[in-house]
Design an enzyme around this catalytic site. Structure first.
Site, short mmCIF file in Angstrom:
data_model
loop_
_atom_site.label_atom_id
_atom_site.label_comp_id
_atom_site.label_asym_id
_atom_site.label_seq_id
_atom_site.Cartn_x
_atom_site.Cartn_y
_atom_site.Cartn_z
N GLY A 247 -12.29 -13.36 -17.88
CA GLY A 247 -12.89 -14.14 -19.07
C GLY A 247 -13.43 -15.48 -18.65
N GLY A 248 -14.60 -15.60 -18.29
CA GLY A 248 -15.14 -17.15 -17.77
C GLY A 248 -14.66 -17.67 -16.53
N GLY B 195 -18.59 -15.00 -19.39
CA GLY B 195 -19.09 -16.61 -19.09
C GLY B 195 -18.06 -17.57 -19.77
N GLY C 40 -24.49 -0.50 -21.12
CA GLY C 40 -24.38 0.73 -21.78
C GLY C 40 -23.79 1.79 -20.68
N ALA D 191 -25.70 -5.69 -22.24
CA ALA D 191 -25.64 -4.22 -22.82
C ALA D 191 -26.19 -3.36 -21.81
CB ALA D 191 -26.41 -4.55 -24.07
N ASN E 77 -12.14 -7.84 -22.04
CA ASN E 77 -13.49 -7.44 -21.98
C ASN E 77 -14.42 -8.32 -22.65
OD1 ASN E 77 -15.73 -5.44 -21.90
ND2 ASN E 77 -14.50 -3.82 -21.98
N CYS F 32 -15.21 -1.75 -24.88
CA CYS F 32 -16.64 -2.05 -24.44
C CYS F 32 -17.28 -2.22 -25.81
CB CYS F 32 -17.48 -1.02 -23.60
SG CYS F 32 -19.16 -1.27 -23.56
#
Lengths: 315, 269
Positions: A253-254, A227, A82, A80, A201, A138
């Protein structure tokens, strides 16, 4: 070493194209990781990335959340941040002369609404960005992305159709994995004029609690999941999007190995974003993933990335 | 112990000076997960006060079953920490970053202000060293009992030599002919030390401070040009510093804005 490199470049071609942007290899630094300075982008390019994305810029500076902003767990990471960023005016200073980076640089931009996006785009004029990524997804910043409802098909269409007019650069739209019918959101972006989709995201938000402190660990309490935990979800999203749109996909993604990258290409991505793996494998992850891709492709008689894109969709 | 804070009990609080306190933690207490802290001098930890914030601190005390940090009073976070007492709990993550290279002959250690904290364990581990500490005034000097033969200077002359530690470097070098300099303190002082080291061709290492967030090299917040201070730093060698444009000149605030170092106060905006 030189010989080996020569033999690999003749046999295996890792180059790819994303919305008309030529990449030496399909690995792309995902937005939000390390993209705070031109110096860091250079470092990532040297480490082998085919392209890099800057940390998202907003119209006004954002302080971001208090620490802890990142926490790890057995299947990845929660963050986070932000959207801490110095705003477009300072950002434009930081990202001048981007040719020095050596690979294409993608601008990531965020806004509370179309007005913000248009002004941020204006601030990018004259800079050497190769493409613009508009993040509508987000999960941890009030007023932006998911927390402002920007991730629905309707909002996506509305924002993208306006933002489209604000730039001549290739326009990527970054989507949240949180919507089951992600293909619909991607189609809305395509119809509104997007040149490509970045998917996905972070997932969530999620939460982790320190049981001794009896408190959520992130100061913002919740954060986006990335991850290994995100990988199968990101793959399914890219697979669905590939079926729904004609524009290219940047799959994120990952991904932390060459096998993961190939898997993402097979799901339909033209290039692959790497973020959290910078923690698990270091900044060298980009070169490592490329090398692992080359090795796999050589063994499996595959000569170009093109042959892999969407391969998992064959009947 | 890198990505999730481990809650640890404050075992001891040491009043070090008018501005600084040390907080000591035991690494073998039954409630802490860590058996011992794998630490090398120069590295730092992240200290979490739940519902407040998490900040980086150099380890200033280290032994087989304990470690500690020395914290100067600066803002909201350090104020709260200074109010904490023995028996209260904070979260610890780390250690992180690079360490000092101890593989030298004679060493000179130059500390300024609370920068002494990052040098303290180093001083204990060095076999042959001369230590100079500078502070604004006598009441802000650290570890006077811990390192008894340390040379002192104060800006107001209330203890030791009047002036700053870098004033003494040339004399010290003539006397001790050291092979390496270690420094931590105000960046203007460290710039002077690095210039001195270059002039006399002495190897040097400095520990820098920047706004650190993730501490694991992913968020990019602490970058100095192309370096992540939390991974490639905080300890950097003279050669690296010579090429580092930001050294002595710029630092980034919490929102990533790069500002002249004189106006940087570790603030978010």
């Amino acid at each position: 070493m030189a010989d080996r490199f020569a033999s690999l470049t003749t046999r295996v071609d890792l180059s790819t194209e994303l919305c008309g942007v030529r990449l030496q290899n399909p690995t792309v630094l995902a937005s939000g990781i390390l993209g705070t300075s031109k110096g860091l982008l250079k470092g990532v390019a040297l480490a082998g990335a085919g392209a890099v994305t800057i940390k998202s810029l907003s119209l006004e500076p954002l302080p971001g959340h208090n620490n802890p902003i990142v926490v790890g767990f057995e299947a990845g990471m929660l963050n986070a941040v932000g959207y801490a960023n110095p705003g477009i005016k300072e950002g434009a200073k930081e990202f001048s002369n981007l040719k020095e980076v050596g690979v294409p640089v993608i601008a990531s931009i965020i806004g509370r609404g179309v007005g913000d996006f248009m002004k941020v785009l204006e601030g990018l004029w004259g800079l050497d960005f190769a493409a613009v990524e508009v993040s509508l997804s987000c999960p941890h910043t009030p007023g932006y992305g998911m927390l402002a409802g920007q991730n629905t098909p309707e909002a996506t269409k509305e924002i993208v159709s306006v933002v489209r007019k604000g730039t001549e650069l290739p326009l990527l739209v970054k989507l949240s994995p949180n919507i089951p019918e992600i293909g619909r959101v991607a189609r809305a972006a395509e119809e509104a004029g997007a040149d490509g989709i970045t998917a996905v995201n972070t997932l969530g938000p999620g939460m982790l609690i320190n049981i001794e402190a009896r408190q959520p660990i992130l100061d913002f309490k919740v954060g986006g999941v990335s991850g290994p935990a995100l990988r199968p979800i990101a793959l399914r999203c890219v697979y669905d999007i590939y079926k729904s749109v004609k524009i290219p996909i940047l799959g994120v993604g990952g991904i932390s190995t060459g096998r993961h990258a190939i898997e993402m290409l097979m799901a339909g991505a033209s290039a692959v974003g790497i973020g959290t793996a910078v923690y698990s494998r270091g900044i060298e992850v980009f070169g490592k993933v490329c090398q692992e891709m080359e090795e796999w492709m050589e063994i499996n008689g595959c000569t170009s990335v093109k042959e892999l894109i969407g391969a998992a969709h064959a009947p | 112990m890198h990505l999730e804070p481990v809650m640890m009990k404050i075992e001891e609080v040491i009043l070090e000076s008018n501005l600084a306190r040390s907080f000591i933690f035991k690494t073998c207490s039954e409630r802490s997960e860590s058996k011992s802290l794998e630490y090398q001098p120069g590295q730092f930890i992240m200290l979490w006060i739940p519902r407040l914030d998490e900040k980086p601190f150099s380890i200033s005390y280290h032994g087989k079953d304990f470690f500690g940090v020395t914290v100067a009073l600066k803002g909201r976070f350090t104020q709260r920490l200074h109010e904490m007492k023995v028996g209260e709990w904070v979260g610890i993550r780390g250690p992180f970053g690079t360490a000092f290279n101890l593989n030298v002959g004679k060493a000179c250690v130059v500390g300024g202000g609370v920068g002494m904290a990052s040098l303290a364990v180093l001083i204990e581990r060095l076999e042959d060293s001369v230590v100079v500490q500078g502070a604004r005034t006598a009441s802000e000097l650290l570890y006077r009992n811990r390192f008894k033969d340390m040379l002192l200077c104060t800006e107001d002359g209330s203890a030791g030599t009047k002036g700053v530690p870098t004033d003494l470097l040339e004399d010290l070098y003539r006397h001790y002919r050291f092979d390496a300099i270690y420094t931590c303190g105000p960046e203007a002082m460290m710039v002077k030390v690095s210039e001195f080291a270059r002039e006399y061709n002495i190897c040097m290492q400095a520990s820098l401070e920047r706004y650190i967030k993730c501490a694991v090299g992913v968020c990019g917040q602490c970058c100095c040009n192309g370096l992540r201070l939390c991974v490639e730093g905080p300890v950097l060698d003279g050669g690296t510093l010579e090429k580092l444009e930001d050294f002595g000149r710029y630092a980034r605030r919490g929102n990533g804005r790069r500002v002249p170092i004189g106006t940087y106060l570790g603030k978010k905006t």
